[in-house]
Design a protein around this motif. Sequence first.
Motif, PDB file in Angstrom:
ATOM      1  N   VAL A   3      -6.879   7.466  -7.654  1.00 42.88           N
ATOM      2  CA  VAL A   3      -6.209   6.530  -6.760  1.00 42.88           C
ATOM      3  C   VAL A   3      -4.946   7.202  -6.248  1.00 42.88           C
ATOM      4  O   VAL A   3      -3.997   7.413  -6.997  1.00 42.88           O
ATOM      5  N   ILE A   4      -4.924   7.566  -4.973  1.00 41.77           N
ATOM      6  CA  ILE A   4      -3.721   8.208  -4.442  1.00 41.77           C
ATOM      7  C   ILE A   4      -3.101   7.435  -3.291  1.00 41.77           C
ATOM      8  O   ILE A   4      -1.989   7.701  -2.891  1.00 41.77           O
ATOM      9  N   ARG A   5      -3.820   6.463  -2.764  1.00 40.86           N
ATOM     10  CA  ARG A   5      -3.213   5.630  -1.731  1.00 40.86           C
ATOM     11  C   ARG A   5      -3.792   4.229  -1.794  1.00 40.86           C
ATOM     12  O   ARG A   5      -4.777   3.982  -2.474  1.00 40.86           O
ATOM     13  N   THR A   6      -3.148   3.318  -1.067  1.00 41.18           N
ATOM     14  CA  THR A   6      -3.459   1.890  -1.172  1.00 41.18           C
ATOM     15  C   THR A   6      -4.943   1.590  -1.041  1.00 41.18           C
ATOM     16  O   THR A   6      -5.504   0.828  -1.830  1.00 41.18           O
ATOM     17  N   ASP A   7      -5.590   2.172  -0.045  1.00 37.69           N
ATOM     18  CA  ASP A   7      -7.003   1.849   0.196  1.00 37.69           C
ATOM     19  C   ASP A   7      -7.882   2.187  -0.998  1.00 37.69           C
ATOM     20  O   ASP A   7      -8.934   1.576  -1.188  1.00 37.69           O
ATOM     21  N   ASP A   8      -7.454   3.165  -1.814  1.00 42.85           N
ATOM     22  CA  ASP A   8      -8.253   3.523  -2.996  1.00 42.85           C
ATOM     23  C   ASP A   8      -8.365   2.350  -3.967  1.00 42.85           C
ATOM     24  O   ASP A   8      -9.395   2.168  -4.610  1.00 42.85           O
ATOM     25  N   LEU A 285      11.299 -11.523   7.501  1.00 44.91           N
ATOM     26  CA  LEU A 285      10.332 -10.731   6.736  1.00 44.91           C
ATOM     27  C   LEU A 285       9.047 -10.638   7.547  1.00 44.91           C
ATOM     28  O   LEU A 285       8.856 -11.372   8.527  1.00 44.91           O
ATOM     29  N   PHE A 286       8.173  -9.760   7.103  1.00 42.41           N
ATOM     30  CA  PHE A 286       6.958  -9.483   7.875  1.00 42.41           C
ATOM     31  C   PHE A 286       5.787  -9.306   6.931  1.00 42.41           C
ATOM     32  O   PHE A 286       5.935  -8.681   5.873  1.00 42.41           O
ATOM     33  N   ASP A 287       4.608  -9.827   7.301  1.00 44.13           N
ATOM     34  CA  ASP A 287       3.391  -9.396   6.601  1.00 44.13           C
ATOM     35  C   ASP A 287       2.224  -9.307   7.567  1.00 44.13           C
ATOM     36  O   ASP A 287       2.240  -9.884   8.649  1.00 44.13           O
ATOM     37  N   GLY A 288       1.240  -8.491   7.164  1.00 42.84           N
ATOM     38  CA  GLY A 288       0.032  -8.309   7.962  1.00 42.84           C
ATOM     39  C   GLY A 288      -0.308  -6.851   8.136  1.00 42.84           C
ATOM     40  O   GLY A 288       0.274  -6.170   8.964  1.00 42.84           O
ATOM     41  N   ALA A 289      -1.229  -6.375   7.289  1.00 42.12           N
ATOM     42  CA  ALA A 289      -1.796  -5.023   7.415  1.00 42.12           C
ATOM     43  C   ALA A 289      -0.837  -3.892   7.051  1.00 42.12           C
ATOM     44  O   ALA A 289      -1.020  -2.757   7.495  1.00 42.12           O
ATOM     45  N   VAL A 290       0.178  -4.170   6.254  1.00 43.61           N
ATOM     46  CA  VAL A 290       0.991  -3.071   5.719  1.00 43.61           C
ATOM     47  C   VAL A 290       0.176  -2.411   4.608  1.00 43.61           C
ATOM     48  O   VAL A 290      -0.155  -3.043   3.600  1.00 43.61           O
ATOM     49  N   ARG A 291      -0.199  -1.179   4.814  1.00 43.78           N
ATOM     50  CA  ARG A 291      -1.065  -0.485   3.850  1.00 43.78           C
ATOM     51  C   ARG A 291      -0.483   0.844   3.391  1.00 43.78           C
ATOM     52  O   ARG A 291      -1.062   1.520   2.543  1.00 43.78           O
ATOM     53  N   GLY A 292       0.630   1.248   3.968  1.00 46.35           N
ATOM     54  CA  GLY A 292       1.247   2.503   3.559  1.00 46.35           C
ATOM     55  C   GLY A 292       2.731   2.470   3.869  1.00 46.35           C
ATOM     56  O   GLY A 292       3.219   1.558   4.555  1.00 46.35           O
ATOM     57  N   GLY A 293       3.447   3.488   3.351  1.00 44.36           N
ATOM     58  CA  GLY A 293       4.883   3.563   3.580  1.00 44.36           C
ATOM     59  C   GLY A 293       5.209   3.673   5.062  1.00 44.36           C
ATOM     60  O   GLY A 293       6.223   3.139   5.520  1.00 44.36           O
ATOM     61  N   LEU A 328       1.064   0.564  -7.433  1.00 42.88           N
ATOM     62  CA  LEU A 328       0.901   0.316  -5.993  1.00 42.88           C
ATOM     63  C   LEU A 328       2.268   0.234  -5.320  1.00 42.88           C
ATOM     64  O   LEU A 328       2.531   0.888  -4.303  1.00 42.88           O
ATOM     65  N   LEU A 329       3.160  -0.602  -5.889  1.00 40.91           N
ATOM     66  CA  LEU A 329       4.451  -0.846  -5.245  1.00 40.91           C
ATOM     67  C   LEU A 329       5.357   0.377  -5.294  1.00 40.91           C
ATOM     68  O   LEU A 329       6.040   0.685  -4.314  1.00 40.91           O
ATOM     69  N   THR A 330       5.353   1.090  -6.425  1.00 37.47           N
ATOM     70  CA  THR A 330       6.196   2.293  -6.474  1.00 37.47           C
ATOM     71  C   THR A 330       5.605   3.377  -5.560  1.00 37.47           C
ATOM     72  O   THR A 330       6.348   4.122  -4.911  1.00 37.47           O
ATOM     73  N   GLY A 331       4.277   3.409  -5.487  1.00 42.69           N
ATOM     74  CA  GLY A 331       3.631   4.386  -4.593  1.00 42.69           C
ATOM     75  C   GLY A 331       3.975   4.117  -3.138  1.00 42.69           C
ATOM     76  O   GLY A 331       4.321   5.035  -2.380  1.00 42.69           O
ATOM     77  N   LEU A 332       3.914   2.846  -2.734  1.00 43.89           N
ATOM     78  CA  LEU A 332       4.263   2.496  -1.349  1.00 43.89           C
ATOM     79  C   LEU A 332       5.731   2.820  -1.076  1.00 43.89           C
ATOM     80  O   LEU A 332       6.080   3.310   0.007  1.00 43.89           O
TER      81      LEU A 332
END
Length: 360
Positions: A3-8, A285-293, A328-332
């Motif tokens: 697991v190296i990124r969110t989609d994983d 604040l914002f949400d919707g499709a945030v999948r990476g930094g 996940l959160l520290t990775g992002l």
Amino acid sequence: MTVIRTDDYGRVARERLPADVWDFIEGGSGDELTLAANAAAFRRARLRPRVMVDVSTVDTTRTLLGSRLATPIGIAPTAYHQLVHPDGEVATAAGADRAGALFVVAMFASRTLKDIAAASAAPLWLQLYWLRRRDAIADLAERAADAGFAALVLTADAPRLGRRLRDVRNGFAVDGRVRAVNLDAALMAASHDRRAGASALAAHAAQTFDPSLTWADLAWLRERSALPVLIKGILTGEDAAAAVAHGAAGIIVSNHGGRQLDGAIAALDALPEVVDAVAGACPVLFDGAVRGGRDALVALALGADAVLVGRPPLWALAAGGADGVADLLTGLTDELAHDMALAGRPTLADVDRRLIWGHS
Ligand SMILES: Cc1cc2nc3c(=O)[nH]c(=O)nc-3n(C[C@H](O)[C@H](O)[C@H](O)COP(=O)(O)O)c2cc1C
Ligand SMILES: CC(C)CC(=O)C(=O)O
């Protein structure tokens, strides 16, 4: 799988979860146009990096409504975490705590507010739907304050549930072993009532959500709770201005992850006009499709004070429990810091519209 990124996390979760639970999480409403638009808007954004800036230290800390957070990336409210992990929201809260991240707990959480609060020293907010049973809202708001929650989030985009065709086709209902334990069982019964060709969640919402919610009702809630109230589900400058005028403590720009009005604009496309209308009067604040930094960086540059992720924490929880959510959160956040460095923006104060090509 490594697991190296969110989609994983999503790929691991998909292997582990029952197909109807996966569809409930992943799905949008209607033709899923808005779900797709949310992601497409991020893929279009291009950055204007600056060079010859000292980025030997990068600072991702953010203060929101008086709480200091290690990261501007938090967890959006999503119902029933025990559908994906036996520890449910307690594990999610422990993961958010380790990352120093905000966790917005859903009204339909499957663990008690007290147990969730005991698992985290990081800020917790509680999301509310506007139920016909006002007493249940007021009671929950009071218990949230007692448990140490720092704010309430009123979801405004769900007078009824979006038509989520995957759930309809699957005859989706919430497994009877997973309960919205902060509300009384009678109020939630319809969510567990499995019928072929119908979504139990939609039937439940039709029964229990109050579609008459207007700005006047915000005053009712504000009178009953000392906690700040944010409004979630705003997509226009007009509604943002109204929220401020009616005393909202913050705004969450969101189309509910493409699960409510299909055909609504991408959340990212709505962000600049909301930020302009609010003009600093309250946090956005914002949400919707945030999948990476990089996605987080784009939304922050367009004026969000913080971003929330909805589906990814559920994937991470399914894949690895509290550790998964923390990773996940520290990775992002690491990805965000990396891109801030490469963009020549060492602090969040340096991240503004000039970073986005076409908006500068
Ligand atoms: C499975 C699932 C359950 C959700 N439950 C709620 C909820 O109970 N209350 C709410 O306000 N939003 C809910 N949402 C919407 C999220 O808060 C958020 O707006 C959306 O997921 C953000 O998009 P993302 O998943 O692309 O990050 C839910 C979303 C999903 C995917
Ligand atoms: C249980 C539902 C009302 C929550 C949900 O799926 C959503 O808000 O998208």
